[in-house]
Design a protein around this motif. Sequence first.
Motif, PDB file in Angstrom:
ATOM      1  N   TRP A   1       0.811 -10.508 -97.792  1.00 15.70           N
ATOM      2  CA  TRP A   1       0.060 -10.243 -99.074  1.00 15.70           C
ATOM      3  C   TRP A   1      -1.267 -11.207 -98.909  1.00 15.70           C
ATOM      4  O   TRP A   1      -2.393 -10.517 -98.948  1.00 15.70           O
ATOM      5  N   ALA A   2      -1.317 -12.461 -98.298  1.00 14.34           N
ATOM      6  CA  ALA A   2      -2.298 -13.061 -98.340  1.00 14.34           C
ATOM      7  C   ALA A   2      -3.201 -12.723 -97.137  1.00 14.34           C
ATOM      8  O   ALA A   2      -4.478 -12.985 -97.044  1.00 14.34           O
ATOM      9  N   ALA A   3      -2.750 -12.083 -96.190  1.00 14.80           N
ATOM     10  CA  ALA A   3      -3.799 -11.264 -94.853  1.00 14.80           C
ATOM     11  C   ALA A   3      -4.091 -10.120 -95.199  1.00 14.80           C
ATOM     12  O   ALA A   3      -4.905  -9.280 -94.407  1.00 14.80           O
ATOM     13  N   ARG A   4      -3.999  -9.760 -96.527  1.00 15.90           N
ATOM     14  CA  ARG A   4      -4.583  -8.448 -97.081  1.00 15.90           C
ATOM     15  C   ARG A   4      -3.944  -7.256 -96.544  1.00 15.90           C
ATOM     16  O   ARG A   4      -4.768  -6.198 -96.241  1.00 15.90           O
ATOM     17  N   PHE A   5      -2.601  -7.206 -95.810  1.00 16.53           N
ATOM     18  CA  PHE A   5      -2.056  -5.928 -95.368  1.00 16.53           C
ATOM     19  C   PHE A   5      -1.385  -4.987 -96.449  1.00 16.53           C
ATOM     20  O   PHE A   5      -1.534  -3.946 -96.479  1.00 16.53           O
ATOM     21  N   PHE A   6      -1.305  -5.805 -97.508  1.00 14.26           N
ATOM     22  CA  PHE A   6      -0.626  -5.000 -98.665  1.00 14.26           C
ATOM     23  C   PHE A   6      -1.133  -5.802-100.013  1.00 14.26           C
ATOM     24  O   PHE A   6      -1.539  -6.791-100.115  1.00 14.26           O
ATOM     25  N   LYS A   7      -1.450  -4.773-100.964  1.00 15.72           N
ATOM     26  CA  LYS A   7      -1.957  -5.247-102.235  1.00 15.72           C
ATOM     27  C   LYS A   7      -1.207  -6.156-102.993  1.00 15.72           C
ATOM     28  O   LYS A   7      -2.004  -7.103-103.720  1.00 15.72           O
ATOM     29  N   THR A   8       0.001  -6.021-103.132  1.00 14.42           N
ATOM     30  CA  THR A   8       1.115  -6.847-103.879  1.00 14.42           C
ATOM     31  C   THR A   8       2.090  -7.575-102.888  1.00 14.42           C
ATOM     32  O   THR A   8       2.277  -6.883-102.088  1.00 14.42           O
ATOM     33  N   ARG A   9       2.485  -8.671-103.527  1.00 12.03           N
ATOM     34  CA  ARG A   9       3.734  -9.085-102.931  1.00 12.03           C
ATOM     35  C   ARG A   9       4.968  -8.206-102.824  1.00 12.03           C
ATOM     36  O   ARG A   9       5.727  -7.920-101.906  1.00 12.03           O
ATOM     37  N   SER A  10       5.042  -7.419-103.862  1.00  9.34           N
ATOM     38  CA  SER A  10       6.089  -6.716-103.983  1.00  9.34           C
ATOM     39  C   SER A  10       6.274  -5.330-103.038  1.00  9.34           C
ATOM     40  O   SER A  10       7.089  -4.836-102.634  1.00  9.34           O
ATOM     41  N   LEU A  11       4.786  -4.945-102.827  1.00  4.72           N
ATOM     42  CA  LEU A  11       4.760  -3.956-101.806  1.00  4.72           C
ATOM     43  C   LEU A  11       4.908  -4.297-100.188  1.00  4.72           C
ATOM     44  O   LEU A  11       5.336  -3.641 -99.664  1.00  4.72           O
ATOM     45  N   ALA A  12       4.779  -5.672 -99.897  1.00  2.00           N
ATOM     46  CA  ALA A  12       4.903  -6.131 -98.850  1.00  2.00           C
ATOM     47  C   ALA A  12       6.377  -6.231 -98.663  1.00  2.00           C
ATOM     48  O   ALA A  12       7.125  -6.148 -97.641  1.00  2.00           O
ATOM     49  N   LYS A  13       7.120  -6.769 -99.716  1.00  2.00           N
ATOM     50  CA  LYS A  13       8.740  -6.964 -99.872  1.00  2.00           C
ATOM     51  C   LYS A  13       9.120  -5.562 -99.598  1.00  2.00           C
ATOM     52  O   LYS A  13      10.109  -5.501 -98.647  1.00  2.00           O
ATOM     53  N   ALA A  14       8.649  -4.602-100.264  1.00  2.00           N
ATOM     54  CA  ALA A  14       9.231  -3.179-100.120  1.00  2.00           C
ATOM     55  C   ALA A  14       9.159  -2.636 -98.652  1.00  2.00           C
ATOM     56  O   ALA A  14       9.995  -2.042 -98.074  1.00  2.00           O
TER      57      ALA A  14
ATOM     58  N   GLU B   1       5.741 -18.376 -88.151  1.00  2.00           N
ATOM     59  CA  GLU B   1       5.303 -19.192 -87.411  1.00  2.00           C
ATOM     60  C   GLU B   1       4.067 -18.990 -86.582  1.00  2.00           C
ATOM     61  O   GLU B   1       3.965 -17.770 -86.322  1.00  2.00           O
ATOM     62  N   VAL B   2       3.227 -19.779 -86.171  1.00  2.00           N
ATOM     63  CA  VAL B   2       2.037 -19.541 -85.643  1.00  2.00           C
ATOM     64  C   VAL B   2       2.339 -19.029 -84.083  1.00  2.00           C
ATOM     65  O   VAL B   2       3.162 -19.300 -83.499  1.00  2.00           O
ATOM     66  N   GLY B   3       1.710 -17.955 -83.589  1.00  2.00           N
ATOM     67  CA  GLY B   3       2.130 -17.322 -82.589  1.00  2.00           C
ATOM     68  C   GLY B   3       3.250 -16.121 -82.397  1.00  2.00           C
ATOM     69  O   GLY B   3       3.314 -15.602 -81.346  1.00  2.00           O
ATOM     70  N   MET B   4       3.606 -15.671 -83.542  1.00  2.00           N
ATOM     71  CA  MET B   4       4.717 -14.779 -83.612  1.00  2.00           C
ATOM     72  C   MET B   4       3.874 -13.362 -83.544  1.00  2.00           C
ATOM     73  O   MET B   4       2.647 -13.432 -84.050  1.00  2.00           O
ATOM     74  N   MET B   5       4.399 -12.366 -83.143  1.00  2.00           N
ATOM     75  CA  MET B   5       4.009 -10.978 -83.010  1.00  2.00           C
ATOM     76  C   MET B   5       4.649 -10.231 -84.008  1.00  2.00           C
ATOM     77  O   MET B   5       5.834 -10.097 -84.082  1.00  2.00           O
ATOM     78  N   LEU B   6       4.050  -9.696 -84.848  1.00  2.00           N
ATOM     79  CA  LEU B   6       4.237  -8.688 -85.892  1.00  2.00           C
ATOM     80  C   LEU B   6       3.943  -7.265 -85.666  1.00  2.00           C
ATOM     81  O   LEU B   6       2.661  -6.945 -85.434  1.00  2.00           O
ATOM     82  N   THR B   7       4.817  -6.373 -85.980  1.00  2.00           N
ATOM     83  CA  THR B   7       4.248  -4.908 -85.785  1.00  2.00           C
ATOM     84  C   THR B   7       4.473  -4.545 -87.037  1.00  2.00           C
ATOM     85  O   THR B   7       5.641  -4.535 -87.952  1.00  2.00           O
ATOM     86  N   ILE B   8       3.487  -3.881 -87.651  1.00  2.00           N
ATOM     87  CA  ILE B   8       3.176  -3.437 -88.939  1.00  2.00           C
ATOM     88  C   ILE B   8       2.932  -1.942 -89.082  1.00  2.00           C
ATOM     89  O   ILE B   8       2.029  -1.602 -88.376  1.00  2.00           O
ATOM     90  N   ARG B   9       3.694  -1.191 -89.840  1.00  2.00           N
ATOM     91  CA  ARG B   9       3.375   0.409 -89.742  1.00  2.00           C
ATOM     92  C   ARG B   9       2.883   0.436 -91.238  1.00  2.00           C
ATOM     93  O   ARG B   9       3.642   0.196 -92.247  1.00  2.00           O
TER      94      ARG B   9
END
Length: 137
Positions: free
Chosen positions: A16-29, A50-58
């Motif tokens: 949510w803070a990195a602006r991938f999703f508009k709300t935390r509930s959308l991020a959680k879903a 943790e810093v350095g983690m790799m995330l895959t976001i669809r």
Amino acid sequence: MAEPASAKVRVDKWLWAARFFKTRSLAKAAIEGGKINADGQRIKPSRELEVGMMLTIRQGWDDKTVEVLALSDKRRGAPEAQLLYRETEDSIVLREQRAAERKAGLGSFIVSDHRPNKKERRQIHRFQRNMNMDESS
């Protein structure tokens, strides 16, 4: 902007803070729906980043692979949010390639006149499983 390295931030808050999703509930879903992976594994919304983690976001048609550069649980402007992560070069190239294919109509889907029956559904799942195995190789 970013918190100290010792700070802990939940995945849903960070997305949510990195602006991938508009709300935390959308991020959680999205996390619960299996759209977010951390280092190749499914995660829970409460997982601490943790810093350095790799995330895959669809998101929609696109898959983004990003490296976590900084942690923050506060949503700020887009320029500051982009400093929290870095998208990998492979991810950018693949995303642009798929966008070009969609624009050219190469990724068009066949529209069926009925819902798939049990046999067709199994074939679809088998095809998707094989496609995922091919992409990971």
